[in-house]
Enzyme design. Structure first.
Site, mmCIF file in Angstrom:
data_model
loop_
_atom_site.group_PDB
_atom_site.id
_atom_site.type_symbol
_atom_site.label_atom_id
_atom_site.label_comp_id
_atom_site.label_asym_id
_atom_site.label_seq_id
_atom_site.Cartn_x
_atom_site.Cartn_y
_atom_site.Cartn_z
ATOM 1 N N TYR A 101 0.859 -1.183 0.000
ATOM 2 C CA TYR A 101 0.000 0.000 0.000
ATOM 3 C C TYR A 101 0.891 1.227 0.000
ATOM 4 O O TYR A 101 1.824 1.310 0.813
ATOM 5 C CB TYR A 101 -0.896 0.007 1.250
ATOM 6 C CG TYR A 101 -1.689 1.293 1.383
ATOM 7 C CD1 TYR A 101 -2.984 1.386 0.879
ATOM 8 C CD2 TYR A 101 -1.123 2.425 1.976
ATOM 9 C CE1 TYR A 101 -3.689 2.570 0.967
ATOM 10 C CE2 TYR A 101 -1.826 3.614 2.062
ATOM 11 C CZ TYR A 101 -3.111 3.679 1.555
ATOM 12 O OH TYR A 101 -3.816 4.856 1.630
ATOM 13 N N GLU A 185 -3.122 7.510 -4.349
ATOM 14 C CA GLU A 185 -3.103 6.271 -3.568
ATOM 15 C C GLU A 185 -3.033 5.072 -4.502
ATOM 16 O O GLU A 185 -3.768 5.027 -5.487
ATOM 17 C CB GLU A 185 -4.372 6.175 -2.719
ATOM 18 C CG GLU A 185 -4.458 4.906 -1.897
ATOM 19 C CD GLU A 185 -5.799 4.766 -1.180
ATOM 20 O OE1 GLU A 185 -5.837 4.896 0.051
ATOM 21 O OE2 GLU A 185 -6.809 4.539 -1.871
#
Ligand code: GDP
Ligand code: MN
Length: 376
Positions: A101, A185
């Site tokens: 992530y 993101e």
């Protein structure tokens, strides 16, 4: 403005971040063609501006072009967390070795950016963050320095990511700066079986205040939300699209905010926020109605005006003028009070439009608009 995944990927491509080959379509027939072009086996992904698509059934593997068509047909038109799926992206599947992530987000309170990264990316990142916060690294980024190779190495180290991700971390920062994004993101950023670092998903939020220096941005504005907000911005209106069915127009941000609350209290959902401001003219009223009635989700409209500087008769004339142009197919509930209310009411009463009704109080008008929306 939030981008769809496929739009975020286009930006990643532009800055040299690897992504699987993919194409977007709103037709299941075309999905079959695309799957054929991509080699048969594909991942079919719902394009909606919300996360958690995987868990909601919006990300599915299809073994061949026929399966891709079927899967696309199943996903198109469904609802994922309140977002209707209007298009799907078909992507070449990737052999995932590891899921990470990474994100850059504006930290307004600190006046800096924050890099958030974890070696445990994938669908359960929220749970990882909640139960094992140590597994998620948070590294402040000085906006003047940015993410240099050295800073990227620090982020990778803090999150226990392979040093191979450094190059991608630097490129993603370039996306953020050059595109004036508030959020970039990638979840998951993966290491493939072949050892490549690839972005398999992307969420990008652009700063609307920087719209003027990005001529390409108009291309991104594909959703109903974006179209309506762009139309309103063109006319200089203070408009925000919301998810409900009752269109709202009022004068003054405070009054409009409380109108949203009162409508919600009556068991209906506001379709928008629209403040026509203090010195609003008939023209502004007409423009506002036009924007609201362009929203197919709107089932009824509540015009709530307390005449101060804006005299109610000017508002009433704006409504009458808009009715000539827009020819509404949905009912309007109008509450006029304050400066010149009696004259305003008389103007509307004289026009006697079959779809316009007047209610004297704010609560009563909200109840009526909510009932009309819920009955439609
Ligand atoms: P999200 O649930 O909305 O965040 O959608 P994602 O695009 O992140 O997809 C959810 C999950 O599907 C990812 O975490 C991956 O595990 C999986 N996934 C997505 N694309 C691929 C792919 O090309 N190959 C494989 N094996 N898995 C994928
Ligand atoms: Mn994801």
């Amino acid at each position: 403005m939030d981008l769809f995944e496929y739009q975020a990927r286009e930006l990643f491509d532009d800055y040299g971040v690897l992504t699987p080959r993919a194409e977007v379509t709103d037709s299941s027939k075309e999905a079959r063609e695309i799957a054929r072009r991509l080699g048969g086996r594909v991942v079919v992904k719902a394009q909606v501006k919300t996360g958690g698509r995987g868990k909601a059934g919006g990300v599915k593997l299809a073994a061949d072009p026929a399966a891709a068509e079927l899967t696309a047909r199943q996903i198109l038109g469904t609802d994922i967390k309140g977002h209707r799926v209007r298009s799907v992206m078909l992507a070449q599947p990737v052999d995932i070795e590891d899921e990470f992530y990474v994100s850059y987000v504006l930290d307004r309170a600190a006046g800096r950016f924050l890099a958030i990264a974890s070696a445990e990316g994938g669908m359960d990142i929220e749970e990882v963050a909640a139960t094992r916060p140590d597994a998620v690294a948070r590294v402040p980024v000085d906006p003047a320095e940015g993410v240099t190779a050295a800073v990227a190495a620090k982020i990778a180290e803090a999150a226990d990511l392979p040093m191979r991700t450094v190059d991608v971390l630097v490129r993603l920062w370039k996306v953020l700066v050059a595109e004036d994004a508030l959020l970039v993101e990638v979840n998951p950023l993966v290491r493939t079986a072949q050892g490549q670092i690839m972005a398999l998903d992307g969420k990008v939020t652009l700063d609307d205040n920087a719209r003027f220096r990005h001529s390409r941005r108009a291309d991104h504005e594909t959703g109903a939300e974006d179209r309506l907000e762009a139309l309103a911005a063109e006319r200089g209106l203070n408009y925000v699209k919301l998810d409900g069915e009752v269109g709202i127009i009022g004068n003054g941000a405070g009054l409009v905010m409380s109108t949203l609350d009162v409508v919600a209290g009556c068991g209906a959902r506001p379709a928008n926020f629209l403040d026509i401001g203090g010195g609003a003219s008939a023209q502004v009223m007409a423009d506002g109605l036009r924007v609201i009635l362009s929203d197919p989700a709107v089932k009824s409209v509540f015009v709530n005006v307390f005449g101060g500087i804006t005299a109610c008769d000017a508002v009433a004339e704006g409504i009458v003028r808009a009715l000539e142009d827009v020819r509404p197919t949905r009912p309007l509930v109008v509450r006029l009070d304050g400066n010149n209310a009696a004259r305003g009411r008389a103007v509307l009463a004289e026009r006697a439009h079959p779809l316009v009704e007047q209610v004297a109080t704010m609560d009563g008008a909200a109840r009526r608009a909510a009932d009309l929306a819920n009955a439609a």
